[in-house]
Design a protein around this motif. Structure first.
Motif: not given
Length: 178
Positions: A22-28, A130-133, A135-139, A156-161
């Motif tokens: 959703d975050l990637l689609a919003a800038p579209q 950045f935002v995804w990270t 948001l997950h560090m805030r709580s 973030p899902p694309h960084n796994q591995g």
């Protein structure tokens, strides 16, 4: 004014099934707005509303309200899916992704706009990560991570591995509950 009203009716809240999607689609949606024929009209009206709020203030306020509702809807769905803890929601989520893209658009020379458009997705992805990270560090860990037995903020899902790690350094870092 009618141009702004038509933009408001075109604002769509993306629903890809994941917060990152959703975050990637919003800038579209933003891309279609700014690179379309009404892009500069919307930006100029936002500036003019600061100078002449009696003429343009209500139209811009309505547009911002629609954007805020979209931001809230994306976060609400992420909480429902267990991707985001409710304590981590932020009214600045989409602004943090979109703001730098708007600034880059405004500072791009007209003859460089094709390059801006070509690099748009590439430029939006790190902002989303950045935002995804953050948001997950805030709580506390989001419910989906707790169910999986995680003790650190998930990547973030694309960084796994790929060896890029995002850790919670201290329980209070990034938290609004100090």
């Amino acid at each position: 004014m009618s141009a702004l009203a038509s933009q408001q009716s075109r604002l769509e809240v993306p629903d890809t099934g994941s917060l990152r999607g959703d975050l990637l689609a919003a800038p579209q949606v933003l891309r279609e707005t700014f690179l379309g024929p009404l892009g500069l009209v919307c930006l100029r009206t936002a500036v003019e509303a600061k100078i002449y709020p009696e003429l343009f203030g209500q139209a811009i306020a309505d547009l911002r309200r629609m954007e805020s509702l979209g931001d809230t809807e994306i976060q609400r769905r992420a909480v429902q899916r267990g991707e985001l803890a409710e304590e981590a929601t932020s009214p600045l989520m989409l602004k943090t992704v979109i703001g730098p893209l708007i600034l880059r658009y405004l500072s791009t020379q007209v003859d460089e706009l094709p390059d801006f458009e070509a690099a748009f997705d590439h430029d939006a992805a790190p902002l989303v990560d950045f935002v995804w990270t953050v948001l997950h560090m805030r709580s506390p860990l989001p419910p989906i991570a707790r169910k999986a037995g995680a003790t650190t903020v998930p990547e973030p899902p694309h960084n796994q591995g790929r060896g890029v790690q995002y850790f919670r350094l201290h329980p209070g870092i990034g938290s609004t509950n100090r």
